[in-house]
Design an enzyme around this catalytic site. Structure first.
Site, mmCIF file in Angstrom:
data_model
loop_
_atom_site.group_PDB
_atom_site.id
_atom_site.type_symbol
_atom_site.label_atom_id
_atom_site.label_comp_id
_atom_site.label_asym_id
_atom_site.label_seq_id
_atom_site.Cartn_x
_atom_site.Cartn_y
_atom_site.Cartn_z
ATOM 1 N N LYS A 73 -1.752 12.300 -75.966
ATOM 2 C CA LYS A 73 -2.974 12.162 -75.508
ATOM 3 C C LYS A 73 -3.601 13.264 -74.604
ATOM 4 O O LYS A 73 -2.910 13.578 -73.512
ATOM 5 C CB LYS A 73 -3.016 10.875 -74.867
ATOM 6 C CG LYS A 73 -4.184 10.160 -74.049
ATOM 7 C CD LYS A 73 -4.393 9.019 -73.794
ATOM 8 C CE LYS A 73 -5.553 8.751 -72.520
ATOM 9 N NZ LYS A 73 -5.289 7.133 -72.168
ATOM 10 N N ARG A 90 -15.060 5.139 -70.562
ATOM 11 C CA ARG A 90 -15.016 4.838 -69.222
ATOM 12 C C ARG A 90 -16.081 3.738 -68.492
ATOM 13 O O ARG A 90 -15.876 3.137 -67.751
ATOM 14 C CB ARG A 90 -14.550 5.747 -68.315
ATOM 15 C CG ARG A 90 -13.523 6.630 -68.794
ATOM 16 C CD ARG A 90 -12.940 7.974 -68.086
ATOM 17 N NE ARG A 90 -11.959 8.476 -68.196
ATOM 18 C CZ ARG A 90 -11.348 9.646 -68.381
ATOM 19 N NH1 ARG A 90 -12.144 10.429 -67.667
ATOM 20 N NH2 ARG A 90 -10.101 10.081 -68.879
ATOM 21 N N TYR A 108 -14.641 3.247 -83.487
ATOM 22 C CA TYR A 108 -15.622 2.053 -83.162
ATOM 23 C C TYR A 108 -16.445 1.862 -84.417
ATOM 24 O O TYR A 108 -17.537 0.993 -84.394
ATOM 25 C CB TYR A 108 -16.271 2.575 -81.966
ATOM 26 C CG TYR A 108 -15.571 3.094 -80.862
ATOM 27 C CD1 TYR A 108 -15.150 1.787 -79.855
ATOM 28 C CD2 TYR A 108 -15.181 3.995 -80.558
ATOM 29 C CE1 TYR A 108 -14.449 2.004 -78.823
ATOM 30 C CE2 TYR A 108 -14.124 4.246 -79.373
ATOM 31 C CZ TYR A 108 -13.766 3.261 -78.407
ATOM 32 O OH TYR A 108 -12.837 3.294 -77.377
ATOM 33 N N CYS A 136 -2.196 -0.470 -70.268
ATOM 34 C CA CYS A 136 -2.427 0.782 -69.241
ATOM 35 C C CYS A 136 -2.947 0.021 -67.832
ATOM 36 O O CYS A 136 -3.121 -1.023 -68.072
ATOM 37 C CB CYS A 136 -3.625 1.699 -69.839
ATOM 38 S SG CYS A 136 -3.600 3.382 -68.672
ATOM 39 N N GLU A 193 6.239 15.755 -76.926
ATOM 40 C CA GLU A 193 5.878 14.052 -76.401
ATOM 41 C C GLU A 193 6.058 13.196 -77.468
ATOM 42 O O GLU A 193 6.460 12.293 -77.300
ATOM 43 C CB GLU A 193 4.313 14.481 -76.109
ATOM 44 C CG GLU A 193 3.848 14.961 -75.179
ATOM 45 C CD GLU A 193 4.232 13.824 -73.668
ATOM 46 O OE1 GLU A 193 4.726 12.751 -74.069
ATOM 47 O OE2 GLU A 193 4.009 14.222 -72.484
ATOM 48 N N LYS A 249 -4.673 11.523 -79.804
ATOM 49 C CA LYS A 249 -6.006 11.158 -79.170
ATOM 50 C C LYS A 249 -6.576 12.238 -78.432
ATOM 51 O O LYS A 249 -5.931 12.687 -77.268
ATOM 52 C CB LYS A 249 -5.948 9.755 -78.605
ATOM 53 C CG LYS A 249 -6.852 9.545 -77.599
ATOM 54 C CD LYS A 249 -6.719 8.233 -76.705
ATOM 55 C CE LYS A 249 -7.633 7.906 -76.010
ATOM 56 N NZ LYS A 249 -7.536 6.980 -74.944
HETATM 57 C C1 PBG Z 1 -6.899 4.232 -70.812
HETATM 58 C C2 PBG Z 1 -7.621 4.735 -72.231
HETATM 59 C C3 PBG Z 1 -8.751 5.575 -72.279
HETATM 60 C C4 PBG Z 1 -9.041 5.460 -73.622
HETATM 61 C C5 PBG Z 1 -8.397 4.597 -74.247
HETATM 62 N N1 PBG Z 1 -7.313 4.100 -73.358
HETATM 63 C C6 PBG Z 1 -9.630 6.467 -71.325
HETATM 64 C C7 PBG Z 1 -8.718 7.213 -70.361
HETATM 65 O O1 PBG Z 1 -7.577 7.699 -70.553
HETATM 66 O O2 PBG Z 1 -9.553 7.207 -69.300
HETATM 67 C C8 PBG Z 1 -10.149 6.341 -74.095
HETATM 68 C C9 PBG Z 1 -10.714 5.635 -75.393
HETATM 69 C C10 PBG Z 1 -12.130 6.142 -75.911
HETATM 70 O O3 PBG Z 1 -12.529 7.191 -75.234
HETATM 71 O O4 PBG Z 1 -12.737 5.842 -76.910
HETATM 72 N N2 PBG Z 1 -5.862 5.022 -70.383
#
Ligand code: PBG
Length: 331
Positions: free
Chosen positions: A197, A207, A317, A122, A236, A251
């Site tokens: 997502k 974040r 986690y 990303c 999707e 997610k």
């Molecule tokens: C990046 C990304 C995010 C998460 C995983 N990859 C955050 C977002 O979309 O801002 C979130 C993972 C989590 O909250 O544990 N695109």
């Protein structure tokens, strides 16, 4: 037959029988443990909203992985975290061959060749504006972002990543990444796409951990609207499969068990992965902290539900804590 001939408690009375009839069991192979890696040395920085989770410099990450792998962690998901002054509008560090994730992968694979390394692909950790793609006048540009995502994925594979996981939600990214990987000679590197997502309120602690808190606006033009519809999730998923995704991710997990189940029951025949995200982790930790319930019980219940819904793998986690405190062998 009905009561009193039918007594459902009959099958629950004996502990051996009860345990023998269990349909859904958690196993160490179910888990993927996420890690955050930063520049520097001797860094092990706690993340406030995620007790027990840290940002590690590579040396410290290797130390951590030494204990994690001994406990049975065999798959990890890597995120790179940068200082503000390392970010730019083209996310240059994301596809820098000597970038933080790339260096981390090399170091990890050298020391733990057996450990399965998955990388998040990303741009948001690398852009100065914090969005997941190229930004122009407030819009995240789709097609202009694809090339950079593909370059990022290839740089991870070159460094030794076993699997790449695009989380940006641009249209066409799986295809772009698949083509680029194949062209670079990595046709055997699978893609786990964050296919479904949602623009969720549960990403807050992540974040903070990934240093992506300060972006303007929201991610609603690329991440999905959770109040919308289930058909969109199926589209999707189908789109990503058509483009060459090997595994699909939903997610967050906990609030989207219905979506996991719909995908599982659909004709989509790829393994489903669920991400128990940072906010879910933080909530469970905070709830246990104030005495809402027992952490182990609540965590295992939440993960069993995710697996029962249809997930083959769970990014959580809690993975290392579960193994280090032996939660799977206790009743
Ligand atoms: C990046 C990304 C995010 C998460 C995983 N990859 C955050 C977002 O979309 O801002 C979130 C993972 C989590 O909250 O544990 N695109």
């Amino acid at each position: 037959m009905s009561f009193p001939q039918t007594r459902l408690r009959r099958l629950r009375e004996n502990a051996v029988l009860r345990e023998s009839l269990v349909e859904v069991r958690l196993h160490p192979n179910d888990f993927i443990q996420p890690y955050f890696v930063v520049d520097g040395e001797e860094v092990k920085k706690a993340i406030k909203l995620m007790p027990g989770i840290y940002q590690y410099s590579i040396d410290q990450l290797l130390k951590e992985l030494d204990s994690a792998t001994k406990l049975g962690i065999n798959k990890i998901l890597l995120f790179g975290v940068l200082e503000a002054d390392q970010k730019d509008d083209k996310a240059s560090e994301a596809y820098n061959r000597r970038g933080i994730v790339q260096e981390a992968i090399k170091a990890i694979k050298e020391k733990f060749p057996e450990l399965y390394v998955i990388t998040d692909v990303c741009l948001c950790e690398y852009t100065d504006h914090g969005h997941c793609g190229i930004l122009e006048e407030g819009n995240v540009l789709n097609d202009e972002t694809l090339d950079l995502l593909a370059k990022t994925a290839v740089s991870h594979a070159e460094a030794g990543a076993d699997m790449v996981a695009p989380s940006d939600m641009m249209d066409g990214r799986v295809q772009a990444i698949r083509e680029a990987l194949d062209e670079a000679g990595f046709s055997s590197v699978p893609i786990m796409s964050y296919a479904v997502k949602y623009a969720s309120g549960f990403y807050g602690p992540f974040r903070q951990a990934a240093g992506t808190e300060d972006f303007k606006g929201d991610r609603k033009t690329y991440q999905m609207d959770f109040a919308r519809n289930t058909a969109e999730a199926l589209r999707e998923a189908q789109a990503d499969i058509n483009e060459g995704a090997d595994l699909l991710m939903v997610k967050p997990a906990g609030s989207y068990l219905d979506i996991i189940r719909v995908l599982k029951d659909s004709n989509i025949q790829v393994p489903i992965v669920a991400y128990q995200v940072s906010g879910e982790y933080g909530m469970l930790k905070a709830a246990a902290q104030v005495g809402v319930g027992d952490l182990q019980k609540m965590v295992l219940e939440s993960l069993i539900a995710i697996k029962r819904a249809g997930a083959s793998l769970i990014i959580t986690y809690f993975a290392k804590q579960i193994l280090s405190e032996n939660w799977l062998s206790q009743k």
